[in-house]
Write a protein that holds these residues in place. Sequence first.
Motif, short mmCIF file in Angstrom:
data_model
loop_
_atom_site.label_atom_id
_atom_site.label_comp_id
_atom_site.label_asym_id
_atom_site.label_seq_id
_atom_site.Cartn_x
_atom_site.Cartn_y
_atom_site.Cartn_z
N ALA A 133 0.85 -1.19 0.00
CA ALA A 133 0.00 0.00 0.00
C ALA A 133 0.89 1.24 0.00
O ALA A 133 1.92 1.27 0.65
CB ALA A 133 -0.90 -0.01 1.23
N GLY A 134 0.50 2.28 -0.79
CA GLY A 134 1.24 3.54 -0.77
C GLY A 134 1.77 3.93 -2.13
O GLY A 134 1.98 3.09 -3.02
N GLU A 135 2.01 5.23 -2.28
CA GLU A 135 2.46 5.84 -3.55
C GLU A 135 3.74 5.19 -4.09
O GLU A 135 3.95 5.13 -5.30
CB GLU A 135 2.66 7.35 -3.31
N GLU A 136 4.59 4.68 -3.17
CA GLU A 136 5.89 4.10 -3.59
C GLU A 136 5.69 2.94 -4.58
O GLU A 136 6.60 2.59 -5.32
CB GLU A 136 6.68 3.58 -2.38
N GLY A 171 -7.45 1.98 -4.17
CA GLY A 171 -7.48 3.43 -4.29
C GLY A 171 -6.77 3.91 -5.55
O GLY A 171 -6.55 3.14 -6.49
N GLY A 172 -6.38 5.18 -5.53
CA GLY A 172 -5.80 5.80 -6.73
C GLY A 172 -4.48 5.19 -7.15
O GLY A 172 -4.20 5.08 -8.35
N VAL A 173 -3.66 4.77 -6.19
CA VAL A 173 -2.36 4.19 -6.54
C VAL A 173 -2.56 2.90 -7.32
O VAL A 173 -1.98 2.69 -8.39
CB VAL A 173 -1.53 3.92 -5.25
N VAL A 174 -3.44 2.04 -6.81
CA VAL A 174 -3.71 0.77 -7.48
C VAL A 174 -4.32 1.03 -8.86
O VAL A 174 -3.94 0.40 -9.86
CB VAL A 174 -4.65 -0.10 -6.60
N GLY A 175 -5.25 1.96 -8.95
CA GLY A 175 -5.91 2.27 -10.23
C GLY A 175 -4.92 2.77 -11.27
O GLY A 175 -4.94 2.33 -12.42
N ASP A 176 -4.03 3.67 -10.85
CA ASP A 176 -3.05 4.24 -11.79
C ASP A 176 -2.07 3.17 -12.26
O ASP A 176 -1.74 3.08 -13.45
CB ASP A 176 -2.25 5.36 -11.10
N LEU A 177 -1.58 2.37 -11.30
CA LEU A 177 -0.56 1.35 -11.62
C LEU A 177 -1.18 0.22 -12.45
O LEU A 177 -0.65 -0.16 -13.50
CB LEU A 177 0.01 0.81 -10.30
N ALA A 178 -2.31 -0.31 -11.99
CA ALA A 178 -2.94 -1.43 -12.71
C ALA A 178 -3.40 -0.97 -14.09
O ALA A 178 -3.31 -1.71 -15.07
CB ALA A 178 -4.13 -1.95 -11.91
N GLY A 179 -3.89 0.26 -14.16
CA GLY A 179 -4.36 0.79 -15.45
C GLY A 179 -3.22 0.92 -16.44
O GLY A 179 -3.37 0.59 -17.62
N ILE A 211 2.60 5.87 -13.75
CA ILE A 211 3.49 5.59 -12.62
C ILE A 211 4.38 6.82 -12.40
O ILE A 211 4.43 7.72 -13.26
CB ILE A 211 4.37 4.33 -12.85
N ASP A 212 5.07 6.85 -11.26
CA ASP A 212 5.96 7.97 -10.95
C ASP A 212 7.38 7.64 -11.43
O ASP A 212 7.77 6.47 -11.49
CB ASP A 212 6.01 8.20 -9.44
N LEU A 213 8.13 8.68 -11.75
CA LEU A 213 9.55 8.52 -12.06
C LEU A 213 10.35 9.32 -11.02
O LEU A 213 9.76 10.10 -10.26
CB LEU A 213 9.86 9.04 -13.47
N LYS A 214 11.69 9.15 -11.04
CA LYS A 214 12.51 9.93 -10.09
C LYS A 214 12.29 11.41 -10.32
O LYS A 214 12.38 12.22 -9.41
CB LYS A 214 13.98 9.59 -10.29
N HIS A 215 11.97 11.80 -11.55
CA HIS A 215 11.78 13.22 -11.88
C HIS A 215 10.45 13.79 -11.41
O HIS A 215 10.24 15.00 -11.45
CB HIS A 215 11.91 13.43 -13.39
N GLY A 216 9.53 12.94 -11.01
CA GLY A 216 8.24 13.47 -10.53
C GLY A 216 7.11 12.47 -10.65
O GLY A 216 7.26 11.37 -11.19
#
Length: 357
Positions: A73-76, A106-114, A147-152
Motif C-alpha cells: 500500500a502507498g504511492e511508492e 485506491g488511486g495508486v492501485v488504479g493508476d498502476l494497474a491501469g 506511474i511515478d519517475l525519479k523526476h516526478g
Amino acid sequence: MKTLTVALPGREYDILIQRGLLAQTGERVRAVLPRARRLAVVTDSNVASLYSEAVTGSLTAAGFDCRFFIVPAGEESKNPRQLAELWEGFMDFGLTRTDGVIALGGGVVGDLAGFAAATILRGVAFVQIPTTLLAQVDSSVGGKVAIDLKHGKNLAGAFYQPRLVLMDPDTLDTLRDSTFADGMAEVVKYGCIWDAGFFDFLTARPSREELTADIEHILYTCCDIKRQVVMEDELDTGLRMILNFGHTLGHAYELAGHYTRWTHGQAVAAGMCAAAKLGVRLGVTPPDIPGRISDTCGALGLPTQITCSMEDYAAAVGLDKKGAGEDITLILLDKIGHAVPRKMPRRDLLALLEVLS
Ligand code: GLY
C-alpha cells in the motif's frame, strides 16, 4: 443502482454506483468481457485483506479464473520496477489479449494497474473498482493511468479508458476519517468549479455521518461532472484543466511537506483556498469566496492554509525547470460553480504568491 455512461466514441463505458455492488463483481464484469477467461486482480495489502474473498467468490462464480497481484500500500508502489513485476506476473498467469485486468483499491492501485493493462500485450481490457472516496470521485474515471519517475509524479503514463467502473459506497465505511476527508477535498472542488447548488449541499452537511447518508448522490454528482468534462476534453488540452483547481498550489504544499506531511486532499484544500485569494487579488473572484471555501473545507477537517517556501512555489509553478514555457494556466473562480482558466507568466504568479504569503 445509479448509472452514468462515459460516451467516448468507440470506448464507451458505464460507471455503476450501488451499495453492496462488490458482491455482483463477477456478473458485472462478465457483461462487459463476455469472452475473457483469466482476470488479473491488482490490489494492495490493505484492500486485499478486506475484499479478496468476496471478489474472488463472485468472479469465480461467473466462470473467471482470477489471480490476485498484491502490491504494497502507498504511492511508492507506482514505480517502474513494480510495473515490470506486474507485466511478468501477468505473463506467468497466462493472460491473453481477450482477458482482463481489474484494479481493486485506491488511486495508486488504479493508476498502476491501469498503466499495466494499457501496456501489457499492447493493451488488455481494464475494470476499475475504486475503494476510496478520492478514487471514486476522481482517479477511476477519465482514463488517466501512470506511474511515478525519479523526476516526478505521474510522468510515465497513458490515457487508457476502463471498460467499466464499479463503485460500492460500502467500501468507504472502513476508511479512516482523514482518508475520507482527503476525498472530500476533491468533492468540494466539483462544487467550486461546476455546481453552486452542490457546493451549498456540501456546506450544509459538514459531518461524515451526514455526507455518508447521501453518499450515492455525492458520488453520482461528482462522476457526472467529471464524465462531462472528460467527454469534452479526454486528452486534457482544454476544459479538463479546470479539474486542476487548487492543484497547482496544492502541488507546492505537497512538495513543502515532502509528500508525507500533507495528503493530496489536504494540499488541494489549502490550494483551493489560496487560489481563491489569488483570484480576488486578480479581480476575477468575488471577495466572499475565499471565506466560503475555507469554511467548507475547515468544517470537514481539511487545512485551509499551509506554509510554503518560495522555492517550493517556484518548483510547483515550473520555474525550477529549464524549458518550462513562459506561461502557466491557473484555474480561478469567477463565482462558486464556475471556473475560469487564466494564463499568466510564471514569474507573475510567483510574484503574486510572494505578496500573498
Ligand atoms: N485528476 C484530474 C483529471 O483526471 O484530469
